[in-house]
Design a protein around this motif. Structure first.
Motif: not given
Length: 227
Positions: A35, A61-63, A75, A124, A132-133, A164
């Motif tokens: 994250t 990566w989550g987002d 990020n 996260l 989140c994200a 995301t």
């Protein structure tokens, strides 16, 4: 909606503790989802000090913000500076979200890459509004269940488009960990982890996952729990 009670771990320095957890996971290998944020950045530095060989890791990566990889808002750039540039052995695969593409195209690329992927470890952060994200309160992306990744506008600064992972993908991870620090996050912590599960606080929806959600936080972030 019922949700599993979270596993709250209140420590003096959550970034340091989480760095150790990340290093242990890196040595085991598997898929790790990172994250953004200053606190995770410090955790990445600690992780790189403890485990310099990430050769058994597939990195996600989550987002991501829809900016080039060298943009200070990226990020990916944060992880490169705090983690990747400090390693002796790089991850075997790095699934960077290409924020320099058009948002829909970047989301489609991530969606396709996630097909059949198993996520072993998901990290996260928690926004002050409970997001989140890049799944924000009131965002249409929050309700998407037929895609693995989507794009959409932000609700907080920096005001750039985002890509995301969707909520079903976040909840599919074998281990789900939040890292939160500071009094400014106390309200969101109380709502996400000490209250009911509600779309008004997107992070709370992660508690519907089949595994318990672990939360590493400091005393300041935990200060409004049980009030």
């Amino acid at each position: 909606m019922p949700g599993q009670p979270p596993d709250l771990r209140i420590v003096d320095d959550p970034a340091d503790t989480l760095g150790e957890v990340l290093a242990e996971q890196a040595l085991r290998g598997g898929s790790i989802v990172l994250t953004g944020g200053s606190t995770p950045g410090r955790a990445y530095e600690h992780a790189a000090e403890r485990a310099r060989d990430w050769g058994a890791v597939t990195l996600w990566w989550g987002d991501e913000r829809c900016v080039p990889p060298d943009d200070e808002r990226s990020n990916y750039r944060l992880a490169k500076q705090t983690l990747l540039d400090r390693l002796d052995v790089q991850p075997r695969t790095v699934h960077r979200i290409r924020g320099e593409l058009e948002p829909d195209e970047a989301a489609r690329e991530l969606d396709e890459a996630l097909a059949g992927a198993a996520l072993d470890f998901l990290l996260l952060g928690l926004g002050r509004d409970g997001h989140c994200a890049s799944l924000f309160p009131g965002s249409p992306q929050l309700a998407v269940e037929d895609r693995r990744a989507v794009s959409g506008p932000p609700r907080l600064e920096p005001f750039v488009e985002r890509v995301t992972m969707t909520m079903p993908v976040l909840r599919s991870a074998q281990r789900i960990v939040f890292l939160v620090a500071g009094e400014s996050k106390a309200w969101a912590v109380a709502r996400a982890f000490g209250d009911e599960v509600t779309p008004d606080i997107p992070a709370s929806l992660v508690r519907l996952a089949p595994v318990p959600v672990e939360v590493f936080l400091d005393e300041a972030a935990a200060s409004e729990l049980n009030r």
